[in-house]
Design a protein around this motif. Structure first.
Motif, PDB file in Angstrom:
ATOM      1  N   ARG A  79      42.276  39.821  26.656  1.00  0.00           N
ATOM      2  CA  ARG A  79      42.386  38.784  27.688  1.00  0.00           C
ATOM      3  C   ARG A  79      41.350  37.681  27.470  1.00  0.00           C
ATOM      4  O   ARG A  79      41.665  36.490  27.527  1.00  0.00           O
ATOM      5  CB  ARG A  79      42.233  39.401  29.071  1.00  0.00           C
ATOM      6  CG  ARG A  79      42.604  38.451  30.204  1.00  0.00           C
ATOM      7  CD  ARG A  79      42.748  39.180  31.535  1.00  0.00           C
ATOM      8  NE  ARG A  79      41.485  39.701  32.018  1.00  0.00           N
ATOM      9  CZ  ARG A  79      41.191  40.996  32.105  1.00  0.00           C
ATOM     10  NH1 ARG A  79      42.068  41.909  31.720  1.00  0.00           N
ATOM     11  NH2 ARG A  79      40.011  41.386  32.561  1.00  0.00           N
ATOM     12  N   ARG A 108      48.517  37.791  32.843  1.00  0.00           N
ATOM     13  CA  ARG A 108      47.462  37.301  33.741  1.00  0.00           C
ATOM     14  C   ARG A 108      46.161  37.149  32.950  1.00  0.00           C
ATOM     15  O   ARG A 108      45.789  38.034  32.177  1.00  0.00           O
ATOM     16  CB  ARG A 108      47.261  38.262  34.906  1.00  0.00           C
ATOM     17  CG  ARG A 108      48.339  38.148  35.969  1.00  0.00           C
ATOM     18  CD  ARG A 108      47.897  38.782  37.272  1.00  0.00           C
ATOM     19  NE  ARG A 108      47.741  40.224  37.125  1.00  0.00           N
ATOM     20  CZ  ARG A 108      47.146  40.994  38.040  1.00  0.00           C
ATOM     21  NH1 ARG A 108      46.623  40.460  39.140  1.00  0.00           N
ATOM     22  NH2 ARG A 108      47.047  42.304  37.848  1.00  0.00           N
ATOM     23  N   GLY A 118      40.416  36.590  36.150  1.00  0.00           N
ATOM     24  CA  GLY A 118      40.067  37.759  36.943  1.00  0.00           C
ATOM     25  C   GLY A 118      38.565  38.002  36.908  1.00  0.00           C
ATOM     26  O   GLY A 118      37.780  37.123  36.511  1.00  0.00           O
ATOM     27  N   ASN A 144      33.964  37.056  40.536  1.00  0.00           N
ATOM     28  CA  ASN A 144      35.352  37.360  40.866  1.00  0.00           C
ATOM     29  C   ASN A 144      36.211  36.101  40.774  1.00  0.00           C
ATOM     30  O   ASN A 144      36.496  35.437  41.765  1.00  0.00           O
ATOM     31  CB  ASN A 144      35.444  37.975  42.265  1.00  0.00           C
ATOM     32  CG  ASN A 144      34.879  39.377  42.307  1.00  0.00           C
ATOM     33  OD1 ASN A 144      35.232  40.207  41.471  1.00  0.00           O
ATOM     34  ND2 ASN A 144      33.982  39.633  43.247  1.00  0.00           N
ATOM     35  N   GLN A 145      36.598  35.768  39.547  1.00  0.00           N
ATOM     36  CA  GLN A 145      37.486  34.636  39.322  1.00  0.00           C
ATOM     37  C   GLN A 145      38.911  34.995  39.758  1.00  0.00           C
ATOM     38  O   GLN A 145      39.324  36.148  39.673  1.00  0.00           O
ATOM     39  CB  GLN A 145      37.507  34.279  37.823  1.00  0.00           C
ATOM     40  CG  GLN A 145      36.170  33.860  37.269  1.00  0.00           C
ATOM     41  CD  GLN A 145      36.008  32.352  37.302  1.00  0.00           C
ATOM     42  OE1 GLN A 145      36.701  31.655  38.025  1.00  0.00           O
ATOM     43  NE2 GLN A 145      35.083  31.846  36.518  1.00  0.00           N
ATOM     44  N   GLU A 146      39.623  33.990  40.243  1.00  0.00           N
ATOM     45  CA  GLU A 146      41.039  34.208  40.534  1.00  0.00           C
ATOM     46  C   GLU A 146      41.813  34.365  39.225  1.00  0.00           C
ATOM     47  O   GLU A 146      41.503  33.737  38.222  1.00  0.00           O
ATOM     48  CB  GLU A 146      41.613  33.022  41.309  1.00  0.00           C
ATOM     49  CG  GLU A 146      41.093  32.865  42.721  1.00  0.00           C
ATOM     50  CD  GLU A 146      41.835  31.768  43.462  1.00  0.00           C
ATOM     51  OE1 GLU A 146      42.994  31.975  43.859  1.00  0.00           O
ATOM     52  OE2 GLU A 146      41.241  30.680  43.623  1.00  0.00           O
ATOM     53  N   TYR A 147      42.841  35.178  39.282  1.00  0.00           N
ATOM     54  CA  TYR A 147      43.712  35.333  38.117  1.00  0.00           C
ATOM     55  C   TYR A 147      44.582  34.097  37.931  1.00  0.00           C
ATOM     56  O   TYR A 147      44.971  33.435  38.898  1.00  0.00           O
ATOM     57  CB  TYR A 147      44.618  36.554  38.274  1.00  0.00           C
ATOM     58  CG  TYR A 147      43.966  37.871  37.941  1.00  0.00           C
ATOM     59  CD1 TYR A 147      43.816  38.268  36.617  1.00  0.00           C
ATOM     60  CD2 TYR A 147      43.517  38.726  38.944  1.00  0.00           C
ATOM     61  CE1 TYR A 147      43.232  39.483  36.296  1.00  0.00           C
ATOM     62  CE2 TYR A 147      42.929  39.947  38.632  1.00  0.00           C
ATOM     63  CZ  TYR A 147      42.789  40.314  37.306  1.00  0.00           C
ATOM     64  OH  TYR A 147      42.205  41.518  36.992  1.00  0.00           O
ATOM     65  N   PRO A 177      51.120  37.925  40.007  1.00  0.00           N
ATOM     66  CA  PRO A 177      50.608  39.294  40.157  1.00  0.00           C
ATOM     67  C   PRO A 177      51.453  40.344  39.443  1.00  0.00           C
ATOM     68  O   PRO A 177      50.938  41.406  39.090  1.00  0.00           O
ATOM     69  CB  PRO A 177      50.640  39.508  41.680  1.00  0.00           C
ATOM     70  CG  PRO A 177      50.567  38.135  42.261  1.00  0.00           C
ATOM     71  CD  PRO A 177      51.303  37.246  41.307  1.00  0.00           C
ATOM     72  N   ALA A 182      47.743  42.407  33.315  1.00  0.00           N
ATOM     73  CA  ALA A 182      46.389  41.932  33.024  1.00  0.00           C
ATOM     74  C   ALA A 182      45.698  42.830  32.004  1.00  0.00           C
ATOM     75  O   ALA A 182      44.704  42.431  31.402  1.00  0.00           O
ATOM     76  CB  ALA A 182      45.565  41.867  34.304  1.00  0.00           C
TER      77      ALA A 182
END
Length: 320
Positions: A141, A260, A263, A273-276, A280, A284
């Motif tokens: 990722r 994804r 994150g 805590n980054q947004e994905y 959903p 990931a």
């Protein structure tokens, strides 16, 4: 002469980069830009010019100095023979383009995925986050995020600047990116001093970042991936990153691959805590196949970018 020399410069620089990759030598222009930045920074700090004014002077000195060195050396060599000046431009263009180097970094991670320790080490050469605790999915990722982010500032902006504006455009872009990486921070002592470098970096990459989306869509269509999903994901999720530019290509890659990205990320022991990016329902926990697809998508984007760049170079030659 101008027409053929400019287009030949672009073609030869791209071919050398594809064949040999980024050259490693002590007087590499990016290394010299970094040395010049540090020297100028120390001098300005001794003069207590650590605010906005000092940052603007720093930016002007480094960018202007780089252009002056290019022009002065080119003028000297051109007085001896025009083709010496052209070879000087070729050396700089080849040294400042780094398309193959970006792909090679990602390929090294892919080839090392069978050994997680080696894969983490290869990834650490691409990203600034902590890599020691990442599992294979996290390594993949992070690799895709780095490849997609650097498509804009490492490939599209420098390449198209060279094609449209010649060596001065490429030098300015690389100087701006180098200064941003060195002083464009929001932490002490660069909150104000680094403002000019950070804003200039945002400006030069603004248009290429947005043009990366249709480019990724076209490449995804040629690969039979998900071009429309790439568009919708980029439009919806690009704002999840603090940077005004990075989110466009990263979100487009996420949509094209239907995975994804981002994150939770750990920097220097601190969990952020980054947004994905992405739906959903998409995975990931990624694997080697996803990174292989991302590398192929990157290559397709680069090939299309070169083709577009050659068209821009032909237009630029006609304007001169």
């Amino acid at each position: 002469m101008l027409f053929s020399a400019h287009v030949m410069l672009v073609v030869c620089a791209c071919l050398l980069d594809a064949w040999l990759g980024d050259p490693v030598y002590r007087l590499h222009p990016v290394r010299l830009l970094g040395d010049g930045s540090q020297l100028c920074e120390r001098w300005l700090f001794r003069l207590h010019l650590q605010g906005y004014l000092g940052g603007v002077l720093h930016w002007l000195a480094v960018v202007g100095g780089a252009l002056a060195v290019w022009w002065g050396m080119g003028t000297l060599l051109g007085a001896l023979h025009p083709w010496l000046a052209w070879l000087w431009d070729l050396l700089l263009a080849y040294s400042l383009l780094c398309m193959r180097d970006l792909y090679a970094h990602g390929l090294r991670v892919y080839q090392a995925l069978g050994d997680l320790v080696q894969a983490r080490r290869a990834l650490a050469m691409m990203v600034g986050r902590d890599t020691d605790s990442l599992d294979q999915g996290g390594v993949v990722r992070a690799s895709i995020e780095s490849l997609s982010e650097n498509l804009t500032d490492g490939v599209l902006t420098p390449l198209w600047a060279l094609c449209l504006f010649g060596l001065p455009g490429l030098i300015v872009v690389k100087a701006v990116s180098t200064l941003d990486s060195m002083v464009g921070y929001k932490t002490a002592p660069y909150q104000r001093f680094g403002w000019a470098a950070a804003r200039a970096d945002d400006l030069v990459h603004w248009l290429p970042a947005r043009l990366s989306v249709p480019l990724i869509m076209l490449a995804a269509g040629l690969m039979r991936l998900h071009p429309l999903t790439a568009y919708h994901t980029a439009r919806r999720d690009h704002g999840h990153l603090a940077s005004p530019n990075s989110g466009w290509s990263e979100a487009a890659f996420a949509g094209a691959l239907q995975v994804r990205l981002l994150g939770p990320i750990r920097y220097r022991g601190e969990l952020r805590n980054q947004e994905y990016l992405g739906d959903p329902a998409w995975p990931a926990d990624l694997n080697a196949r996803h990174l292989q697809q991302a590398l192929k998508l990157l290559l397709s984007c680069m090939a299309l970018a070169v083709m577009i760049g050659l068209g821009l170079a032909l237009l630029a030659s006609g304007w001169r």
